[in-house]
Structure formats: C-alpha cells, structure tokens
Write a protein that holds these residues in place. Sequence first.
Motif, PDB file in Angstrom:
ATOM      1  N   LYS A   7       0.800  -1.231   0.000  1.00 42.48           N
ATOM      2  CA  LYS A   7       0.000   0.000   0.000  1.00 42.48           C
ATOM      3  C   LYS A   7       0.836   1.287   0.000  1.00 42.48           C
ATOM      4  O   LYS A   7       0.315   2.348  -0.326  1.00 42.48           O
ATOM      5  CB  LYS A   7      -0.911   0.036   1.240  1.00 42.48           C
ATOM      6  CG  LYS A   7      -1.863  -1.132   1.342  1.00 42.48           C
ATOM      7  CD  LYS A   7      -3.016  -0.979   0.390  1.00 42.48           C
ATOM      8  CE  LYS A   7      -4.058  -2.051   0.590  1.00 42.48           C
ATOM      9  NZ  LYS A   7      -4.172  -2.983  -0.501  1.00 42.48           N
ATOM     10  N   TRP A  73       4.622  -0.781  -9.698  1.00 42.66           N
ATOM     11  CA  TRP A  73       3.889  -0.429  -8.482  1.00 42.66           C
ATOM     12  C   TRP A  73       3.457   1.043  -8.499  1.00 42.66           C
ATOM     13  O   TRP A  73       2.302   1.359  -8.204  1.00 42.66           O
ATOM     14  CB  TRP A  73       4.715  -0.716  -7.226  1.00 42.66           C
ATOM     15  CG  TRP A  73       3.877  -0.525  -5.996  1.00 42.66           C
ATOM     16  CD1 TRP A  73       3.064  -1.456  -5.415  1.00 42.66           C
ATOM     17  CD2 TRP A  73       3.727   0.681  -5.237  1.00 42.66           C
ATOM     18  NE1 TRP A  73       2.416  -0.896  -4.339  1.00 42.66           N
ATOM     19  CE2 TRP A  73       2.804   0.409  -4.211  1.00 42.66           C
ATOM     20  CE3 TRP A  73       4.271   1.953  -5.331  1.00 42.66           C
ATOM     21  CZ2 TRP A  73       2.417   1.370  -3.267  1.00 42.66           C
ATOM     22  CZ3 TRP A  73       3.881   2.926  -4.394  1.00 42.66           C
ATOM     23  CH2 TRP A  73       2.973   2.628  -3.379  1.00 42.66           C
ATOM     24  N   ASN A  77      -0.443   2.601  -8.603  1.00 39.99           N
ATOM     25  CA  ASN A  77      -0.896   3.400  -7.478  1.00 39.99           C
ATOM     26  C   ASN A  77      -0.977   4.890  -7.798  1.00 39.99           C
ATOM     27  O   ASN A  77      -1.087   5.716  -6.892  1.00 39.99           O
ATOM     28  CB  ASN A  77      -0.014   3.111  -6.260  1.00 39.99           C
ATOM     29  CG  ASN A  77      -0.286   1.717  -5.731  1.00 39.99           C
ATOM     30  OD1 ASN A  77      -1.253   1.504  -5.017  1.00 39.99           O
ATOM     31  ND2 ASN A  77       0.535   0.751  -6.126  1.00 39.99           N
TER      32      ASN A  77
END
Length: 187
Positions: A7, A73, A77
Amino acid sequence: MTFNDIKTPNELLEFMKNNIKYGFLGKNGKKYYDQYSEEWNDWNNECIVQSGEGVLNSNVGTCWDQVELERLWFEKNNYNFKTIFMWFEVGRECNLPTHTFLLFEQNNKWYWFENSFEMYRGIHEYNSLEEAIEDVKSKQIEFTSKNYKDFSEEDKQTLVSYEYTKPTPNLGVDDYLAFVTGNNYML
C-alpha cells in the motif's frame, strides 16, 4: 505480504529488500548473482532487462530491472514519478557503472526510491527534482571514484542523466542502452 498487498512506498521497499536479489537473468534462463565471478562477464551477451512482472517471477534484477518493478507499483498506485538512467559519457571504451533509479512526487516533495544501490537503500526526501538528481549524481561519482581504477577527475564532468519511459521487456544490453539514451531530454 504479496506484491498486490503493498500500500505504501515503504512497504514496497521492504518487499523488494526481502524478495529481490541483485543480479541478472540471462537469455538462457539462468540467474547470475555474483558480479565478481568469471561468468558475470557474460552479462553483455546474456543479460535481458526484465519487465516488472518478470522481476516478480525471477526475484532477481540489476537496477535496470528493479526500476521496472518499481514502475509497475508506482503506475498502479497513480503516483507522479520519473525514471532516470545515469552514466558517464567519457568518449572511450570503459567499464564505469551506470545507474537507474525512480523519483516520485508526494506532498510537494520529491523522493528517491532506492533498493538496488544497497549502500543508499531507502527513500530519500528532496525539495525539488533537480536537488534529487544532483544528490544521486554526487553519490554515483563518489561510489565510482572509490571503486573504479580507470575513473579520472575529468570523468566526473561526464556524468549525464536521461529520463526514460517504459522499455520493451527483455531487451538485450545494447538495445536497452540505445533506448534509455535515445531521448533528447537530458537532465
């Protein structure tokens, strides 16, 4: 933790530190880990630059590969980021190191995300993109001057940086170098 569970940039760094080893994947499917071994000399002919997904499958990569995993990633995101290729354009045959790295923006600051350059592993904060690039340049010069005998004082002025986009997966060394230095935009 799996890649899809990550996250934050800090979680990505921890994941990479624990799961990705420095080395390269050869065209022959072999993984090379020891950069001081005789077989590492094959890297110019054997090395392929993997996609982010490829690095997740192989769990091995140089900075060139690891930046593609980072790109995967940071794209997923929705971060504003830049990928940078840095090398010494000395105008002679040499074995000086290159480096690729990712910079991302958050809260009006820029951050250098670094896993493969182990002595600088971490997330480093800067007030501007230019400040970040200059710091990485100074660290690359310092590292090179301490570790490469054929590095001269004049060579310090030849370190240049290129911003580059996502390369085609599995390029060989020469094709990758042509791609990352082919952009007119130089930092």
